[in-house]
Scaffold this motif. Structure first.
Motif, short mmCIF file in Angstrom:
data_model
loop_
_atom_site.label_atom_id
_atom_site.label_comp_id
_atom_site.label_asym_id
_atom_site.label_seq_id
_atom_site.Cartn_x
_atom_site.Cartn_y
_atom_site.Cartn_z
N PHE A 18 0.85 -1.19 0.00
CA PHE A 18 0.00 0.00 0.00
C PHE A 18 0.89 1.24 0.00
CE2 PHE A 18 -2.40 3.19 2.63
CZ PHE A 18 -3.30 3.54 1.64
N VAL A 19 0.77 2.06 -1.04
CA VAL A 19 1.56 3.28 -1.19
C VAL A 19 0.61 4.47 -1.18
CG1 VAL A 19 3.20 4.56 -2.61
CG2 VAL A 19 3.29 2.06 -2.55
N GLN A 20 0.92 5.47 -0.37
CA GLN A 20 0.06 6.65 -0.26
C GLN A 20 0.93 7.90 -0.28
OE1 GLN A 20 -1.86 7.60 3.57
NE2 GLN A 20 -3.80 7.70 2.46
N ILE A 21 0.50 8.89 -1.05
CA ILE A 21 1.17 10.19 -1.07
C ILE A 21 0.21 11.21 -0.47
CG2 ILE A 21 2.13 12.01 -2.51
CD1 ILE A 21 2.99 9.92 -4.50
N ALA A 22 0.67 11.97 0.50
CA ALA A 22 -0.18 12.94 1.19
C ALA A 22 0.42 14.33 1.06
CB ALA A 22 -0.33 12.57 2.66
#
Length: 704
Positions: free
Chosen positions: A553-557
């Motif tokens: 799971f990759v997330q950019i915030a």
């Protein structure tokens, strides 16, 4: 004049190390100076600590030691081989060693606990030596554990012997381990009366919770320490930004604390409500939520079966002849009502909670509830929320025909744009995550994963749902509200279990046109390790590439401030400020008008968050009329904010709430403060306003 002026001066990233002096002066030529140092930054040092209980009792069978170089491993220590009941040893010592990943540096830690044969101490306090017939005989019973700490919420049994007759009472200790009693002496006839008291000590095979049966939990943690020691030619500091490595561990002690805290909201009849005695009665939805939570905690901590049984009995007392359960008390989460009616969705929720508890489909209360739900399915399914919730309930009830019928209906109305899959509601906001959409989409995922696979509804179908849910998750792991976070995490955990593989590893590479290159490795040894890196090129173009075989799971915030949206808002909020500006001490009265304009007849619980102006504090005397307002359930003060909890707002009805604030520190260029109102369970329904001091803004009203 005096006051505060907040300015900043940027420093170059390549600034020379050493001591600097910064000087500030005013128009009169008056100046002041301050010294500061610039030093190099290094990674922190770590210290290994072993946390043990103060004592280990003779009833303990094992100790659990958790550690390895990543912080996640389990070693069971059999303490029975030390023959604790023969008092051969006085102390129990644990030594552990941790190797820092990547550097090979090993650090050691140790801890010590003492052995004791004292399990519980029960003693009388403040007990008179004599009694007088007709006057109450009062006293206290103090219950402490092996380390002399109070034991709260513990049943205490009190026995009385008087002229050949006996009486007994069951008391419960308070948060300080005290059980108070008051006995009627009017019927006592003998000159000598005997009182005795005891508590039950549970023993058995297997694991028990530490606060009841003495399972020893040994926790090893690595803590970052500030130090002035040099590492090479750099000074070690604790970073607040940048890469963060978080070890995911089971915290049974925290679960136990939450369990005890939840009991503070219990009514005498076994029900629960958000504000306990401030509420006229318990609440059906919250009581079923507590029932569900206690059932989920049972495998990990001791949960008194009486609390579960009492909550279930209270819910059963509100079940009608048709099987539906009546809504009692304030239902702060009005999404439970749905379009079919509050009784159907509420009954579906309670039935799911009961089935999660023990899976007993032949329970009379469950059987009657399913009759109510089947009747609702035969009607028109015009509420997507209720349909999704019922699909999960029938999946738990192992009614595959009803489950298939509801899931097939939901499939026809699903939104599948962008390769994802979720379920919408007409009232949802177009610019913010809608909590009810997250919740009902999660219920569909739970329904799919809580029974045998259906043709055309395999894991590929569920994966499209998970993709949409992952896109709604915020950078902190939650979603839009408390309730949708609970349901979504439950559904994602179910999906994680269904797709788990003990093999596989992946490498995630992140690069940019500006020359950034970084890699994250996810394998079986660190798959529970949360890894984060700061992207400094903003704006910038980044490329993410993944190689390997595993689920990652990759997330950019990106965090930024935006003005309140100009489109439709479910709430209206406005402020008016009156000020007493004469004299050295300024005081203001801030009035907040709130109004609900949404499509529902009534909101869920509503929160008004009033930020105080810089340099001002709350005049606490103004809280008295606020707390006396019947619509206000609670008022909290939190670091420059006043948080007002409301029962809810009725559609098109305006409410006004006022606070008094006082200036304690003059502030130049005083900026306005924000006031926000939002629905607690549906946070996309919100509105924002602001207020300023009339002492600096002439357009506001003043009073003398």
């Amino acid at each position: 004049m005096s006051g505060i002026l907040d300015l900043s001066h940027p420093m170059s990233a390549e600034a020379t190390q050493g001591s600097y002096i910064i000087t500030a002066w005013n128009e009169k030529g008056e100046q002041t100076s301050q010294n500061f140092d610039i030093k190099e930054y290094v990674l922190p040092k770590y210290e290994v600590k072993v946390h043990l209980p103060q004592t280990i009792t003779i009833l303990d069978n094992q100790a659990t030691l958790r550690t390895d170089k990543t912080g996640c491993a389990t070693q069971i220590i059999d303490v029975t081989r030390f023959a604790l009941n023969e008092s051969k040893f006085d102390d129990f010592e644990v030594e552990t060693e941790m190797e820092e990943y990547g550097t090979g540096v090993s650090l050691k830690g140790n801890g010590k606990a003492s052995f004791t044969d004292v399990i519980v101490t029960v003693c009388f306090e403040d007990v008179p030596q004599a009694y007088k017939p007709g006057i109450a005989y009062e006293g206290k019973i103090n219950v402490t554990g092996p380390d002399s700490t109070p034991i709260p919420n513990e049943p205490v049994y009190l026995f009385l012997q008087n002229s050949g007759t006996s009486e007994d009472w069951t008391l419960t200790t308070d948060s300080k381990g005290i059980a108070s009693f008051s006995l009627d002496t009017s019927l006592w006839s003998s000159e000598s009366v005997s009182l005795s008291s005891f508590v039950k000590i549970m023993q058995g095979e297997g694991k028990f919770s530490c606060e009841k049966d003495g399972e020893v939990s040994v926790k090893v943690s690595a803590e970052a320490l500030k130090t002035e020691e040099l590492c090479g030619n750099e000074v070690a500091t604790v970073p607040e930004k940048g890469r963060i490595d978080t070890i995911v561990q089971t915290l049974l002690v925290e679960v136990s604390v939450c369990y005890q805290r939840e009991l503070n909201y219990k009514h005498d009849d076994g029900s629960y409500s958000a504000f306990w005695k401030s509420d006229e009665s318990g609440n059906t939805w919250l009581t079923s939520f507590v029932l569900k939570s206690f059932g989920g905690a049972k495998p990990y901590i001791f949960v008194d079966p009486a609390h579960i049984a009492q909550a279930k009995a209270w819910l059963a007392s509100h079940q009608q002849n048709d099987g539906c359960i009546t809504s009692v008390g304030k239902l702060f989460h009005n999404g439970m009502k749905g379009g079919v009616g509050n009784q159907v969705s509420l009954t579906a929720y309670i039935t799911a909670a009961l089935l999660e508890l023990d899976g007993n489909t032949t329970d009379p209360m469950v059987e009657k509830s399913l009759v109510c739900l089947k009747a609702a399915v035969s009607d028109k399914l015009d509420s997507t929320y209720t349909t999704a919730l019922m699909s999960y309930t029938f999946a738990l009830a192992q009614n595959q025909d009803m489950r298939a019928k509801l899931i097939t209906h939901l499939d026809k109305i699903a939104d599948t744009s962008g390769g994802n899959r979720h379920w919408e509601r007409a009232e949802a906001s177009a610019w913010k995550t809608d909590s009810l959409e997250v919740e009902m989409t999660s219920y569909v995922l739970l329904a799919l994963l809580s029974g045998p696979s259906m043709p055309g509804f395999g894991l590929d179908y569920s994966t499209a749902i998970v993709r949409w849910l992952a896109q709604q998750q915020n950078p902190y792991g939650g979603f839009a509200s408390t309730q949708d976070t609970v349901v979504a995490l439950q559904a994602l955990a179910k999906y994680g279990a269904a797709t788990f593989s003990p093999e596989g590893a992946s490498t995630v590479s992140v690069s940019s046109a500006g020359g950034l290159n970084m890699e994250f490795t996810v394998n079986q040894n660190n798959r529970l390790l949360y890894q984060e890196e700061q992207l400094k090129e903003v704006p910038g173009d980044y490329n993410i590439k993944t190689q390997g075989k595993s689920c990652v799971f990759v997330q950019i915030a990106m965090h930024y401030n935006i003005p309140p949206p100009p489109d439709f808002s479910a709430f209206n909020i406005s402020t008016e400020t009156l000020g007493k500006c004469n004299g050295t001490k300024k005081s203001l009265i801030v009035s907040v008008d709130v109004r609900y304009n949404g499509r529902r007849e009534e909101t869920n619980m509503v929160i008004i968050n009033v930020k105080l102006l810089s340099g001002f504090v709350l005049d606490k005397s103004s809280l008295r009329p606020l707390k006396n307002d019947p619509t206000v359930k609670r008022v909290d003060l939190e670091e420059g904010h006043v948080i007002i909890y409301l029962d809810g707002l009725i559609q098109k009805e305006t409410k006004t709430y006022s606070l008094a604030i006082e200036e304690v520190v003059p502030v130049r260029n005083l900026k306005p403060a924000v006031v926000k109102v939002y629905d607690y369970y549906q946070t996309s329904d919100e509105a924002v306003s602001e207020y300023s001091s009339p002492c600096v803004e002439s357009k506001y009203k003043t009073f003398l």
